[in-house]
Design an enzyme around this catalytic site. Sequence first.
Site, short mmCIF file in Angstrom:
data_model
loop_
_atom_site.label_atom_id
_atom_site.label_comp_id
_atom_site.label_asym_id
_atom_site.label_seq_id
_atom_site.Cartn_x
_atom_site.Cartn_y
_atom_site.Cartn_z
CD GLU A 88 -1.23 0.12 3.70
OE1 GLU A 88 -1.61 -0.98 4.13
OE2 GLU A 88 -1.63 1.20 4.16
CB CYS A 333 1.89 2.59 9.14
SG CYS A 333 3.29 1.98 8.28
N1 SAH Z 1 10.07 1.23 9.38
C1 SAH Z 1 10.22 2.63 9.22
C2 SAH Z 1 9.26 3.25 8.22
C3 SAH Z 1 7.85 2.77 8.20
S1 SAH Z 1 6.79 3.23 9.50
C4 SAH Z 1 10.14 3.31 10.56
O1 SAH Z 1 9.97 2.64 11.56
O2 SAH Z 1 10.32 4.52 10.62
C5 SAH Z 1 6.49 4.94 9.19
C6 SAH Z 1 6.18 5.74 10.43
O3 SAH Z 1 4.84 5.47 10.88
C7 SAH Z 1 7.10 5.43 11.60
O4 SAH Z 1 7.44 6.62 12.27
C8 SAH Z 1 6.20 4.57 12.46
O5 SAH Z 1 6.68 4.50 13.77
C9 SAH Z 1 4.87 5.25 12.28
N2 SAH Z 1 3.70 4.46 12.67
C10 SAH Z 1 3.46 3.16 12.52
N3 SAH Z 1 2.29 2.83 13.05
C11 SAH Z 1 1.75 3.96 13.53
C12 SAH Z 1 0.54 4.27 14.21
N4 SAH Z 1 -0.35 3.34 14.50
N5 SAH Z 1 0.33 5.57 14.55
C13 SAH Z 1 1.23 6.53 14.27
N6 SAH Z 1 2.39 6.29 13.65
C14 SAH Z 1 2.66 5.02 13.29
#
Ligand code: SAH
Length: 346
Positions: A88, A333
């Site tokens: 996605e 995400c």
């Molecule tokens: N693996 C990488 C990039 C993908 S996640 C990383 O960890 O940065 C992209 C961003 O979305 C990251 O900052 C992650 O911590 C955040 N993220 C994931 N799930 C989330 C959620 N439920 N609410 C807010 N941010 C979230």
Amino acid sequence: MKLLNLSFSEIEELVESLGEPKYRAKQLYQGLQMGKKIEEINISKDLKALLAQNGYTTGGVEIHEKFVSKIDGTIKYLYCLEDGNIIEGVLMHYKHGSTLCVSTQVGCRMGCAFCASTIGGLVRNLEAGEILGQVIAVNRDNMTKKERAVTNIVLMGSGEPLDNYDNTLKFLRLVSCPEGINISMRNISLSTCGIVPKIKELAKEKLGITLSLSLHAPTDEMRKDIMPISKAYALEETIDAMRYYVKETGRRVVFEYALISEKNDTKECAEKLAKLIRNMQCHVNLIPLNSVHESGLSGSSGNRVAKFREYLEKDGISVTVRREMGADISGACGQLRRSYLSKEVK
Ligand code: SAH
């Protein structure tokens, strides 16, 4: 073999090795970058046949489904890969242009407690052409007369880009190629959960991209609770790696901090966070946690977010609160792919 994994000069070599004139390489390359299928590209029938005989495919992605926000025009995409896997992405419109959030893996193995992408584990890495293919597919889907739709890219979709380092780096080179999509490295951000040796390796590349760290907690104890990666790399060495990135590249780094109600959003946490990143060329992005059904964690209220921001600003830290985009089609995400997969199972 997949054509979108190849650079312009590699396409030139390929075309020559198939006994075709070199000028066809440009037609082939440009056709691919515009999101055309091999059959649609303006090259000779012979070259098309040769590519097919030698097992070449484009190696990109097809848009499987899309959801457009009625509020702000944000578009969420589900893409299908050539092997049938689904990933996605999301396109967000701002005054300065449009930002595409791309995925780097099918699923993820980092195990963050709040993230939907990791729930089913890692299925596989994306190849460079499959990451590039997302940009190409979205450009084609939003074709305007002169300009390409995607002006900025964030590697913040599903997956951990530094856990798929070589393909991610190859993607960065492909997408910034002047003969191709030609997006400047300055318009690209990469977000990582904090794989320290890879942060240092990336710093040495001096690419000019912005590096974001998903920090989400100001102490080792609290971070270990929500992000398993912090069992491998302590907070101190992670922050040191970010300082090293600033030193090597001269670029300001970003810290992502998702506010979880009554957990990491207290005054004490803000003070610890400010201390941790003091005297650093950096910026903090606050995001109220997007609640994921499976995690049992919930996002902070607007009031608590505002207070947290104030505490940080008092300590001289530069902060923005990330605006929610596409609230009506929202999903954190990895949630879109998950809801698609669970529908498939039913
Ligand atoms: N693996 C990488 C990039 C993908 S996640 C990383 O960890 O940065 C992209 C961003 O979305 C990251 O900052 C992650 O911590 C955040 N993220 C994931 N799930 C989330 C959620 N439920 N609410 C807010 N941010 C979230």
